[in-house]
Scaffold this active site. Structure first.
Site, PDB file in Angstrom:
ATOM      1  N   GLY A 149       0.821  -1.200   0.000  1.00 13.13           N
ATOM      2  CA  GLY A 149       0.000   0.000   0.000  1.00 13.13           C
ATOM      3  C   GLY A 149       0.859   1.255   0.000  1.00 13.13           C
ATOM      4  N   GLY A 150       0.426   2.257   0.771  1.00 15.96           N
ATOM      5  CA  GLY A 150       1.155   3.512   0.845  1.00 15.96           C
ATOM      6  C   GLY A 150       2.558   3.366   1.396  1.00 15.96           C
TER       7      GLY A 150
ATOM      8  N   GLY B 156      24.465   8.242 -31.645  1.00 15.82           N
ATOM      9  CA  GLY B 156      24.102   9.038 -30.476  1.00 15.82           C
ATOM     10  C   GLY B 156      24.541   8.386 -29.181  1.00 15.82           C
ATOM     11  N   ALA B 157      24.664   7.056 -29.177  1.00 17.07           N
ATOM     12  CA  ALA B 157      25.082   6.357 -27.968  1.00 17.07           C
ATOM     13  C   ALA B 157      26.515   6.744 -27.582  1.00 17.07           C
ATOM     14  CB  ALA B 157      24.972   4.851 -28.162  1.00 17.07           C
TER      15      ALA B 157
END
Length: 510
Positions: A169-170, A404-405
């Protein structure tokens, strides 16, 4: 006076007994240690100083005033690990299932406030059933108070979460905002909604282990950074890990005694990268042969294995390593590896840990699943992380650095301090075959001509010298001298000062 001392001792014994012998026995029967036993293993012997031992909850609904335990389900305090201060909280599952109440949360918040004030890390040992239902919104408010402190402490002091039981949960959001999460195999799990809710809402039948166990979070979700077989091993590894980290963002990482020659030559590295550029090799071999005593603490070892992240020491000082792994997906960057490495780089930059980048990357992984998944934005996270980092940065290109790598992997253009390449390095826009198919499209049907053009392209670009001629590579080094050159480079950068333009905060492409 004697009466007070006797009462004090009685209360201490009661507090240390947790939820009682029967519940402690149940905890042990599951292979789990108690909250206090965990602290004893984590910290140096006799170093623990406890706070708020006698605190109890204030709830009067549902008959809760009839049942109170000293400490209210969490043990908090400070101690040392290898002589260095650390604040700790350890949830006690034997008391109300370790559930979080208003006072339970207040104890954790107090420790976190002290940690920030006194500039020391926080380690949280989580073992809790979640919010204490009897307290309603007060327990939810307690979680939010803890969350706010996680946020304010981020980048100021290291925060480590150890999941040693349920965390649902939280409750999962506090560990999620800490720097590192470690889990215990088969006895810990994390999820926002449990198996019963999942079954009700989506009709899926799944176990807690499958939904949020250690295996799931170390291999699929990347929520956890590592998992170990039991409580004892986990706490021992956290102690080892802690030794790599500085105490705060103004402190330097600890320098430990080392017995490894910084000038050590490793001739085996001269044959590590195969002559055939399409044959893989294990980048971990290079990392281990560079590191002091071959010691690597790997982060997210079982997730996105095409990139390696972890900590080593060079001349006794912590260095963060980011390395492409040619053994997996040929070392391509994809969504998962970009996220994994970006978070690691940002942590290192937050706490002034130098970065060593080892590059063998043919590019970004192509395909519709990557594009639909947002590889553009996720790849930009790694680019952004390296570009904003002001810590010492040393890069070694071992083989491929395409497209781009090449830019993304801590290139000279992203303020790399020392950028080296092995003689086997190939730095180009793309591989020879793809380049020829684009440049000589009209000749694509002539196999002999294609072969000739490919050889010409390789002769021109399948080496580190074009980049070196332009100053993008500082030096072409022999593989066997990599440790020597890297150690010397970092030694010259110990007093590096660099600053980014003032801003409230950046807007990294999340």
């Amino acid at each position: 006076m004697n009466d007070i001392v006797s009462e004090l001792e009685r209360r201490r014994i009661e507090a240390r007994s947790g939820g009682g012998a029967k519940r402690v026995a149940t905890q042990h029967s599951k292979g789990k240690l108690t909250a206090r036993e965990r602290i004893e293993l984590l910290l140096d012997e006799n170093s623990f100083e406890e706070f708020d031992m006698f605190v109890t909850h204030r709830c009067t609904d549902f008959g809760m005033e009839q049942t109170k335990f000293s400490g209210d389900g969490v043990v908090t305090g400070w101690g040392t690990i290898n002589g260095r201060m650390v604040y700790v909280f350890s949830q006690d599952f034997t008391v109300f299932g370790g559930s979080l109440s208003e006072t339970h949360a207040a104890k954790i918040c107090k420790i976190m406030d002290m940690a920030v004030q006194n500039q020391a890390p926080v380690i949280g040992l989580n073992d809790s059933g979640g919010a204490r239902i009897q307290e309603g919104v007060a327990s939810l408010a307690g979680y939010a108070e803890v969350f706010q402190r996680n946020i304010l402490a981020s980048g100021v002091i290291p925060q480590i979460s150890v999941i040693m039981g349920p965390c649902a949960g939280g409750a999962v959001y506090s560990p999620a905002m800490t720097d590192f999460i470690f889990m215990v195999q088969d006895s810990s799990y994390m999820f926002v909604t449990g198996p019963d809710v999942v079954k009700t809402v989506t009709n899926e039948i799944i176990t807690a282990e499958e939904l949020g166990g250690a295996s799931t979070h170390t291999t699929k979700s990347s929520v956890a950074d590592g998992a170990y077989s039991n409580d004892v091993e986990t706490l021992a590894e956290v102690r080892r890990f802690f030794d790599f980290l500085p105490l705060n963002n103004k402190d330097k990482s600890p320098t430990r005694p080392f017995y490894d020659d910084p000038g050590r030559i490793e001739h085996s590295l001269d044959t590590l990268a195969p002559e055939n550029p399409n044959v893989p090799y294990d980048m971990k071999e290079l990392i281990l042969k560079i590191a002091d005593e071959g010691d690597l603490f790997e982060i997210k070892e079982n997730f996105a294995k095409n990139i390696i992240t972890g900590f080593i020491r060079l001349e006794g000082t912590t260095v963060g390593v980011v390395a492409n792994q040619p053994m997996v997906l040929a070392g391509c960057l994809d969504i998962d590896s970009s996220r994994k490495a970006a978070r690691f780089v940002r942590f290192c930059d937050s706490f002034d840990i130098p970065l060593l980048t080892l590059v063998d990357v043919p590019g970004f992984l192509p395909g519709t699943s990557q594009e639909y998944g947002g590889i553009i934005v996720h790849g930009a996270k790694l680019l952004f992380a390296f570009g904003e980092a002001t810590v010492p940065k040393v890069t070694v290109i071992t083989r491929k650095a395409y497209g781009g790598a090449y830019d993304v992997m801590s290139s000279k253009h992203l303020r790399g301090d020392y950028n080296y390449a092995w003689p086997s390095a190939q730095i180009a826009v793309m591989g020879a075959k793809g380049a020829v198919e684009i440049l000589y499209r009209s000749e694509i049907n002539d196999s002999e001509l294609v072969k000739q053009r490919t050889e010409e392209y390789e002769d021109r670009f399948a080496n580190p010298f074009v980049a070196a001629e332009k100053g993008f590579i500082d030096e072409v080094i022999m593989p066997h001298s990599t440790r020597l050159r890297v150690c010397r480079a970092f030694a010259t950068l110990r007093n590096k000062k660099a600053q980014n333009p003032w801003k409230k905060h950046d807007n990294i492409p999340l």
